[in-house]
Design a protein around this motif. Structure first.
Motif, PDB file in Angstrom:
ATOM      1  N   THR A 761      24.073  16.062  15.210  1.00  0.00           N
ATOM      2  CA  THR A 761      24.044  15.377  14.064  1.00  0.00           C
ATOM      3  C   THR A 761      23.112  14.783  13.250  1.00  0.00           C
ATOM      4  OG1 THR A 761      26.745  14.848  14.908  1.00  0.00           O
ATOM      5  CG2 THR A 761      25.482  13.141  12.671  1.00  0.00           C
ATOM      6  N   VAL A 762      21.910  14.624  13.920  1.00  0.00           N
ATOM      7  CA  VAL A 762      20.811  13.840  14.231  1.00  0.00           C
ATOM      8  C   VAL A 762      20.076  15.050  13.328  1.00  0.00           C
ATOM      9  CG1 VAL A 762      18.459  12.084  14.433  1.00  0.00           C
ATOM     10  CG2 VAL A 762      20.987  12.009  15.041  1.00  0.00           C
ATOM     11  N   LEU A 763      19.693  16.004  13.855  1.00  0.00           N
ATOM     12  CA  LEU A 763      19.082  17.356  13.198  1.00  0.00           C
ATOM     13  C   LEU A 763      19.386  17.518  12.122  1.00  0.00           C
ATOM     14  CD1 LEU A 763      18.168  19.088  16.589  1.00  0.00           C
ATOM     15  CD2 LEU A 763      16.838  18.107  15.670  1.00  0.00           C
ATOM     16  N   ALA A 764      20.826  17.749  11.740  1.00  0.00           N
ATOM     17  CA  ALA A 764      21.588  18.115  10.512  1.00  0.00           C
ATOM     18  C   ALA A 764      20.547  17.518   9.647  1.00  0.00           C
ATOM     19  CB  ALA A 764      23.092  18.097  10.728  1.00  0.00           C
ATOM     20  N   LEU A 845      26.021   8.188  11.937  1.00  0.00           N
ATOM     21  CA  LEU A 845      26.812   8.497  13.016  1.00  0.00           C
ATOM     22  C   LEU A 845      28.294   8.291  12.817  1.00  0.00           C
ATOM     23  CD1 LEU A 845      24.637   7.831  16.283  1.00  0.00           C
ATOM     24  CD2 LEU A 845      24.971   9.720  14.654  1.00  0.00           C
ATOM     25  N   ASP A 846      28.521   7.137  11.930  1.00  0.00           N
ATOM     26  CA  ASP A 846      30.171   7.288  11.556  1.00  0.00           C
ATOM     27  C   ASP A 846      30.309   6.967  10.051  1.00  0.00           C
ATOM     28  OD1 ASP A 846      28.625   4.588  10.443  1.00  0.00           O
ATOM     29  OD2 ASP A 846      29.344   3.350  11.869  1.00  0.00           O
ATOM     30  N   GLY A 847      29.419   7.588   9.953  1.00  0.00           N
ATOM     31  CA  GLY A 847      29.490   7.034   7.547  1.00  0.00           C
ATOM     32  C   GLY A 847      30.111   6.286   6.683  1.00  0.00           C
ATOM     33  N   ARG A 848      29.586   5.216   7.317  1.00  0.00           N
ATOM     34  CA  ARG A 848      29.706   3.273   7.217  1.00  0.00           C
ATOM     35  C   ARG A 848      28.374   3.752   6.274  1.00  0.00           C
ATOM     36  NH1 ARG A 848      29.435  -0.861   9.751  1.00  0.00           N
ATOM     37  NH2 ARG A 848      28.101   0.826  11.343  1.00  0.00           N
ATOM     38  N   THR A 849      28.792   2.497   4.298  1.00  0.00           N
ATOM     39  CA  THR A 849      27.780   2.704   3.678  1.00  0.00           C
ATOM     40  C   THR A 849      27.827   1.494   3.828  1.00  0.00           C
ATOM     41  OG1 THR A 849      28.159   4.158   2.395  1.00  0.00           O
ATOM     42  CG2 THR A 849      27.400   2.237   1.303  1.00  0.00           C
TER      43      THR A 849
END
Length: 873
Positions: A761-764, A845-849
């Motif tokens: 996820t972080v590499l993306a 990691l969880d999509g929150r804003t």
């Protein structure tokens, strides 16, 4: 230049070949890797497990798939947008008869067209230290005979499975009545001595007659001894290599002979295939092994850079001491990243409490090893110089003696040798970089001046005078230019200091000073306290400015333990009293398992302390219920303990291992794992350390993926790496089933999946927003004084990424979950500069804003995940 955004180190051999690696390519693409980073793939000795014992510089190992297999792998990688970085070995080759260059040198001696490819002293015979005993003893026992080499059709002295070729010029004396055999070979026509006798052995019965004659000669030891004496080489006991060797070896491995890479011809011959692979686009980058072993590292790198061009990514294996700066004038992108591991210790170890473990460990050490860490370091260097490298010291002292006589200095060779050793012991780094062309830098002058002062403490007046003389040869270019052999002296001095540091520190002291083994890592300095987050931030700020494209490693093929084992062991510094109390309890509980040996009980207290820490590092996260798993853990631990005992060189050693002692200590390991009371106590005691350690693992993973540098992932470690030193750290990957999982819940039982998902996820995010991770580095503080969390920002107010991780989580995590207790982050907030107030960020990691204020509560940043990465809109 196209820089990697991430690398994936893959160990070839041991079941991994190019065909198997091709099956891994889709997974690497899915993971987000930009470059595969391959271990050496040139042809190596039969059965090589690592490839650093190269036998052919002009051939890709057929056992791996050969040149076409490598090209096919590179093609598959390139189709997925993945580059290939190749680990190359310019410093040495295998001193093996499988190596055609070495065979030529053994066959022809100094007459070989390759005699100066290797760093050999041709003022004497070539020593071949590969006998189990002395030549005379082996001969008397019938282990050496005169034979016809069945593969090469050449005369040889046979020693078990080795056939040492005779110099063709000695054939006529050897053959006697068979002198009708035509011998026309020359060093040019038959450099490897192959087929010298083939044409004369074709008549019926000729081969059998010759073999019968050779067998008769073999029955006469006096004749065999005379034949041996006539050769340009001499067979010796392997133990003599430390006292006398006619060639430069790699560290103390006589089976690896130094190459003269500083010679343009040798450079060309040993790099021709490598350069072709670069120029044709098969290879996109290079990793240079053991750069400090070369005569002139900078000169070599400048020649390599000129040969490959300005756009090829190059990193070097260079171990930097704690306060040592990298030579930024080298034409490379940086190092392989050992210094990054040391920086992580500052980020994750409890700097206030780490000394408590050392204090508890001190009385556990044996009577003869009660010195301070610095004293033990000097003692280890002294032992290496006296026991393992006496031949190298003697050779350097002879050069110094010649120059002392030239200068009319009344200094004996033994006094000069003592002075040389004193300076090496006092030198605080692996090596200096004095060359004939560039002379001495101010940095090296200061290092040598400091070593000179320390070396002169407490020595005899004549040794002090000798130290001054040696220092002048090293530090004064004008003096050196007037002295014969001074350039060679400088070179050999520098080629010795590195091996002494490595063997004394990494392969001796790190197995003696076991107070807190998490810090006993390549590039680390357990003798100095960790300095906390402030030191980590300072290191990363410097890295962003000077080495932004260095690899950032956490596990390698040379690390003493895997990254997750190390991360768990860091937590011992958070609860030292609990750990110390537990070890005292276990020591009493397991007292009946100790065995008497040489008027003492073994394992000794300090070794027992090491065993408990080793268990702690690799104990399975889910405990041990399966007898097979218990057995596997025991075998791994016993192999490690045996190595540790030999490396420590106190109760045992590699040259003369005390097998009985080792069996008693490893038997203790078996007893522990069969002892139900200990087993249950250890399992229960370790549980909170496991939880905190897994949090550390995720923290260091996110730091590596977002801090300055190129994140390097060692094969399989994206899931977990609880390995010990080689060969435990070289797992064979299941290339078929490796896939990035769907997002798992952050629980202990899901740790491997979560770490792998986090990496992908972080590499993306890094690949999508690469600009954010190449920008400036800004430390961020917390309202608690950075005690329980660490954060940094990459970029500028216009575009940025914020990394937030927890530290010192022992006792603050929910059991079996990768998250804090509800009140553990209460009142702690991330402090943000005014320029970032009001900015909107996305939690990767969880999509929150989130909208940033002057403070961001830690509980809000980590509302659902154990770590956080926030990206600006």
């Amino acid at each position: 230049m196209t820089y990697p955004s991430s690398t994936y180190r893959l160990q070839f051999r041991n079941g991994m070949d190019f065909g198997r690696a091709r099956k891994l390519v889709p997974y690497l693409h899915e993971l987000g890797i930009s470059h595969l980073y391959a271990s050496p793939v040139m042809t190596a000795t039969s059965g090589s497990t690592h490839g650093y014992d190269m036998t052919r510089a002009d051939e890709i190992d057929p056992g791996l798939g050969g040149l076409e297999g490598l090209r096919a792998l590179a093609g598959a990688l390139h189709e997925c947008g993945i580059g290939l970085i190749l680990d190359i070995v310019p410093n040495h080759m295998a001193a093996s008869l499988e190596n055609p260059w070495w065979r030529s040198v053994v066959t022809w001696g100094a007459e070989s067209p390759l005699s100066h490819h290797f760093d050999i002293d041709w003022s004497q015979k070539l020593t071949l230290p590969f006998l189990g005993k002395g030549f005379e003893e082996e001969l008397s026992e019938g282990a050496i005979s005169l034979v016809l080499d069945p593969v090469y059709d050449a005369l040889a002295l046979r020693y078990y499975d080795s056939f040492y070729p005779l110099h063709p010029g000695t054939y006529r004396d050897v053959l006697g009545g068979h002198d009708n055999l035509a011998i026309t070979a020359t060093p040019k026509s038959a450099p490897d001595g192959k087929a010298i006798l083939s044409s004369t052995l074709t008549p019926t019965g000729a081969r059998a007659a010759l073999e019968k004659y050779l067998a008769a000669v073999s029955a006469d030891p006096v004749r065999i001894a005379a034949i041996h004496a006539a050769q340009p080489w001499r067979l010796t006991d392997w133990k003599t290599a430390s006292r006398h060797l006619s060639y430069r070896r790699f560290f103390e491995i006589a089976g690896l002979v130094g190459l003269r890479a500083e010679d343009p011809r040798v450079f060309d011959d040993s790099h021709r295939l490598i350069l072709d692979l670069v120029h044709e686009g098969t290879v996109d980058g290079l990793r240079i092994d053991h750069i400090d072993g070369l005569a002139d590292p900078q000169g070599y790198l400048e020649r390599l850079r000129a040969a490959v061009g300005p756009d090829v990514y190059i990193v070097v294996e260079k171990i930097l001491e704690k306060s040592e700066a990298f030579a930024t004038d080298w034409p490379v992108q940086g190092t392989t990243g050992y210094e990054f591991i040391a920086a992580l210790a500052n980020a994750l170890v409890d700097e206030r409490e780490g000394g408590r473990l050392a204090h508890a460990f001190k009385p556990l050490k044996g009577e003869e090893h009660r010195g301070s860490y610095t004293q033990e370091m000097r003692a280890s260097k002294r032992q290496m110089l006296a026991d393992n490298f006496t031949g190298e010291v003697r050779r350097i002292a002879l050069l110094a003696k010649g120059m002392a006589d030239h200068a009319n200095a009344d200094l004996s060779r033994s006094t000069l040798a003592e002075a040389i050793c004193a300076l090496i012991i006092a030198l605080p780094v692996y090596r200096t970089y004095l060359t004939a062309t560039t002379g001495i830098t101010e940095r090296d002058r200061q290092l040598l001046a400091s070593a000179r002062l320390e070396a002169q403490e407490g020595v005899r007046p004549e040794v002090r005078e000798a130290i001054d003389f040696i220092w002048e040869l090293l530090a004064d270019d004008k003096t050196c230019n007037t002295m014969p052999d001074c350039v060679e002296f400088r070179t050999r001095f520098q080629q010795l200091t590195g091996p002494i540091m490595a063997k004394a520190l990494e392969d001796t002291l790190f197995y003696r000073e076991n107070a807190f083994i998490a810090l006993n890592e390549v590039g680390g300095d357990p003798g100095k306290p960790t300095d906390g987050p402030a030191a980590f931030h300072a290191a990363m700020q410097a890295r962003a400015k000077t080495l932004p494209h260095s690899l950032s490693a956490t596990s390698t093929h040379d690390t003493k333990r895997g990254e997750d084992a190390r991360a768990r062991l860091y937590t011992l510094s958070e609860a030292p009293d609990r750990w110390i109390a537990a070890t005292q309890r276990w020591s009493s509980l397991n007292a009946r398992f100790r065995r008497p040996h040489a008027e003492r009980q073994v394992p000794e207290p300090d070794v027992e302390w090491l065993i408990y820490q080793s268990f702690a590092g690799i104990w399975p996260t889910g405990g041990l219920d399966d007898p097979a798993a218990i057995g596997a853990l025991g075998e791994r631990t016993k192999a490690y303990v045996e190595k540790a005992l030999r490396e420590a060189k106190i109760g045992s050693n590699w040259a003369a291992p005390d097998i009985d002692y080792e069996k008693k200590v490893t038997g203790f390991v078996d007893d522990l794992l069969r002892h139900g009371a200990f087993f249950d106590d250890f399992n229960e005691t370790l549980s909170p350390f496991i939880d905190a350690g897994l949090m550390n693992s995720l923290a260091q993973t996110l730091i590596k993926l977002t801090a300055p540098g190129i994140p390097d992932i060692y094969q399989g470690s994206e899931r977990s790496d609880f390995s010990l030193v080689d060969p435990d750290n070289r797992p064979l990957l299941d290339v078929v089933s490796l896939r990035v999982p769907e997002k798992p819940q952050p629980y202990r039982t899901h740790f491997m999946d979560y770490k792998q998902w986090l990496t992908a996820t972080v590499l993306a995010a890094r690949n999508e927003r690469s600009d954010l991770f190449t920008g400036p580095y800004m430390p961020l503080g917390f309202s608690d004084g950075d005690r329980q969390a660490l954060a940094f920002l990459r970029g500028t107010p216009e575009a940025f990424a914020i990394t937030i991780v927890l530290r010192l989580t022992f006792g603050r995590t929910l059991p079996n979950a990768l998250c804090l207790m509800d009140d553990a982050a209460f009142g702690i907030s991330l402090l943000l500069p005014p320029a970032f107030e009001g900015r909107t960020v996305r939690s990767v990691l969880d999509g929150r804003t989130l909208t940033l204020g002057r403070e961001l509560p830690l509980a809000e940043a980590l509302a659902s995940e154990p770590v956080a990465l926030l990206l600006s809109d």
